[in-house]
Design a protein around this motif. Sequence first.
Motif, PDB file in Angstrom:
ATOM      1  N   ALA A   1      -7.407   4.555  -0.822  1.00  0.00           N
ATOM      2  CA  ALA A   1      -8.288   3.598   0.042  1.00  0.00           C
ATOM      3  C   ALA A   1      -9.662   3.199  -0.557  1.00  0.00           C
ATOM      4  O   ALA A   1     -10.082   2.159  -0.821  1.00  0.00           O
ATOM      5  CB  ALA A   1      -8.316   3.766   1.482  1.00  0.00           C
ATOM      6  N   LYS A   2     -10.234   4.359  -0.872  1.00  0.00           N
ATOM      7  CA  LYS A   2     -11.597   4.289  -1.358  1.00  0.00           C
ATOM      8  C   LYS A   2     -11.666   3.692  -2.772  1.00  0.00           C
ATOM      9  O   LYS A   2     -12.420   2.646  -3.163  1.00  0.00           O
ATOM     10  CB  LYS A   2     -12.357   5.449  -1.519  1.00  0.00           C
ATOM     11  CG  LYS A   2     -13.626   5.563  -2.084  1.00  0.00           C
ATOM     12  CD  LYS A   2     -14.307   6.951  -1.714  1.00  0.00           C
ATOM     13  CE  LYS A   2     -15.715   7.164  -2.316  1.00  0.00           C
ATOM     14  NZ  LYS A   2     -15.856   7.201  -3.866  1.00  0.00           N
TER      15      LYS A   2
ATOM     16  N   LYS B   1     -10.740  -0.151  -2.786  1.00  0.00           N
ATOM     17  CA  LYS B   1     -11.780  -0.859  -2.389  1.00  0.00           C
ATOM     18  C   LYS B   1     -12.809  -0.884  -3.464  1.00  0.00           C
ATOM     19  O   LYS B   1     -13.274  -2.155  -3.803  1.00  0.00           O
ATOM     20  CB  LYS B   1     -12.503  -0.011  -1.279  1.00  0.00           C
ATOM     21  CG  LYS B   1     -13.492  -1.121  -0.398  1.00  0.00           C
ATOM     22  CD  LYS B   1     -13.934  -0.239   0.939  1.00  0.00           C
ATOM     23  CE  LYS B   1     -14.596  -1.380   1.890  1.00  0.00           C
ATOM     24  NZ  LYS B   1     -15.867  -1.580   1.249  1.00  0.00           N
TER      25      LYS B   1
ATOM     26  N   LYS C   1       1.184   4.144  -2.709  1.00  0.00           N
ATOM     27  CA  LYS C   1       0.929   5.586  -2.558  1.00  0.00           C
ATOM     28  C   LYS C   1       1.877   6.633  -3.054  1.00  0.00           C
ATOM     29  O   LYS C   1       1.826   7.483  -3.499  1.00  0.00           O
ATOM     30  CB  LYS C   1       0.647   5.785  -1.091  1.00  0.00           C
ATOM     31  CG  LYS C   1       0.078   7.023  -0.680  1.00  0.00           C
ATOM     32  CD  LYS C   1      -0.677   7.359   0.854  1.00  0.00           C
ATOM     33  CE  LYS C   1      -1.020   8.583   0.936  1.00  0.00           C
ATOM     34  NZ  LYS C   1      -0.397   9.482   1.360  1.00  0.00           N
TER      35      LYS C   1
ATOM     36  N   TYR D   1       0.828  -1.291   0.150  1.00  0.00           N
ATOM     37  CA  TYR D   1      -0.114   0.089  -0.069  1.00  0.00           C
ATOM     38  C   TYR D   1       0.832   1.255   0.044  1.00  0.00           C
ATOM     39  O   TYR D   1       0.644   2.130  -0.630  1.00  0.00           O
ATOM     40  CB  TYR D   1      -1.088  -0.282   1.167  1.00  0.00           C
ATOM     41  CG  TYR D   1      -1.727   1.197   1.233  1.00  0.00           C
ATOM     42  CD1 TYR D   1      -2.938   1.299   0.459  1.00  0.00           C
ATOM     43  CD2 TYR D   1      -1.317   2.533   2.006  1.00  0.00           C
ATOM     44  CE1 TYR D   1      -3.954   2.420   0.861  1.00  0.00           C
ATOM     45  CE2 TYR D   1      -1.899   3.487   2.075  1.00  0.00           C
ATOM     46  CZ  TYR D   1      -3.423   3.677   1.487  1.00  0.00           C
ATOM     47  OH  TYR D   1      -3.984   4.784   1.317  1.00  0.00           O
TER      48      TYR D   1
ATOM     49  N   SER E   1      -4.387  11.108  -1.565  1.00  0.00           N
ATOM     50  CA  SER E   1      -4.622  11.071  -0.233  1.00  0.00           C
ATOM     51  C   SER E   1      -4.861   9.541   0.279  1.00  0.00           C
ATOM     52  O   SER E   1      -5.312   8.838  -0.691  1.00  0.00           O
ATOM     53  CB  SER E   1      -5.680  11.924   0.323  1.00  0.00           C
ATOM     54  OG  SER E   1      -7.118  11.350   0.074  1.00  0.00           O
ATOM     55  N   ASN E   2      -4.929   9.176   1.593  1.00  0.00           N
ATOM     56  CA  ASN E   2      -5.221   7.800   1.877  1.00  0.00           C
ATOM     57  C   ASN E   2      -6.702   7.520   1.654  1.00  0.00           C
ATOM     58  O   ASN E   2      -7.003   6.551   1.243  1.00  0.00           O
ATOM     59  CB  ASN E   2      -4.671   7.721   3.537  1.00  0.00           C
ATOM     60  CG  ASN E   2      -3.141   7.234   3.585  1.00  0.00           C
ATOM     61  OD1 ASN E   2      -2.721   6.544   2.973  1.00  0.00           O
ATOM     62  ND2 ASN E   2      -2.668   7.930   4.806  1.00  0.00           N
ATOM     63  N   THR E   3      -7.463   8.532   2.078  1.00  0.00           N
ATOM     64  CA  THR E   3      -8.828   8.375   1.758  1.00  0.00           C
ATOM     65  C   THR E   3      -9.230   7.949   0.382  1.00  0.00           C
ATOM     66  O   THR E   3      -9.903   7.046   0.257  1.00  0.00           O
ATOM     67  CB  THR E   3      -9.704   9.708   2.410  1.00  0.00           C
ATOM     68  OG1 THR E   3      -9.011  10.110   3.676  1.00  0.00           O
ATOM     69  CG2 THR E   3     -11.176   9.339   2.600  1.00  0.00           C
ATOM     70  N   VAL E   4      -8.719   8.784  -0.335  1.00  0.00           N
ATOM     71  CA  VAL E   4      -9.183   8.567  -1.855  1.00  0.00           C
ATOM     72  C   VAL E   4      -8.212   7.209  -2.297  1.00  0.00           C
ATOM     73  O   VAL E   4      -9.111   6.583  -3.136  1.00  0.00           O
ATOM     74  CB  VAL E   4      -8.575   9.998  -2.605  1.00  0.00           C
ATOM     75  CG1 VAL E   4      -8.580   9.659  -4.213  1.00  0.00           C
ATOM     76  CG2 VAL E   4      -9.346  11.192  -2.418  1.00  0.00           C
TER      77      VAL E   4
END
Lengths: 112, 112
Positions: free
Chosen positions: A59-60, A63, A47, A43, A54-57
């Motif tokens: 990760a989403k 997924k 990145k 991961y 960003s981590n949020t983007v």
Amino acid sequence: MIETHYSCPCMEQCPLNRAMQLIGGKWKMQIICSLNNGGSIRYNHLKQRLDGISNTVLAKALKELEECGLVTRHEFMEVPARVEYRTTKACDDLIPILDSLSDWCEKYEMKE
Amino acid sequence: MIETHYSCPCMEQCPLNRAMQLIGGKWKMQIICSLNNGGSIRYNHLKQRLDGISNTVLAKALKELEECGLVTRHEFMEVPARVEYRTTKACDDLIPILDSLSDWCEKYEMKE
């Protein structure tokens, strides 16, 4: 050739439209390229290759790519935790098509 | 094969990313499909085939497709005015790639 999308306008059922939904957006193509070039990737390494995500983007997006069967996630029982991502067979089969799309864009010097 | 996009992350220069910008969005793929299926099409006829599109959105999308060389606009000196749109050679060459993308999506039963 499956000519389903020739019955356009058929946005709900159109496989072409579905494909664009799957790989469209700002990052998914870059994620697929990075995974394709890098084999199984951690991961954090992924990145780093995607400058500015960003981590949020990330990760989403991962997924969603996992849910639609383009990417697999492997969690290794180690300390510290190690999570790696790689492309699926479906994603590998998509790559030559993306290559053609890329070549087409270069051939005609397409600009946005 | 031009392997430029293998140097991803390279979002600014990536031809694949450019291609997605050209044909992405809600309507462009549908417009290309409709033009490809219909040869030279009058504006109003095209609008009818694209259920739910507004004049503003269709005119903007057609202008962008024209500017990037995927569509040509022909204005006939008639009364009432007749304007027709058709695909260019670049766009015609894109169609088999979109066919492959569509087939791929069907083969793997990809869902959004």
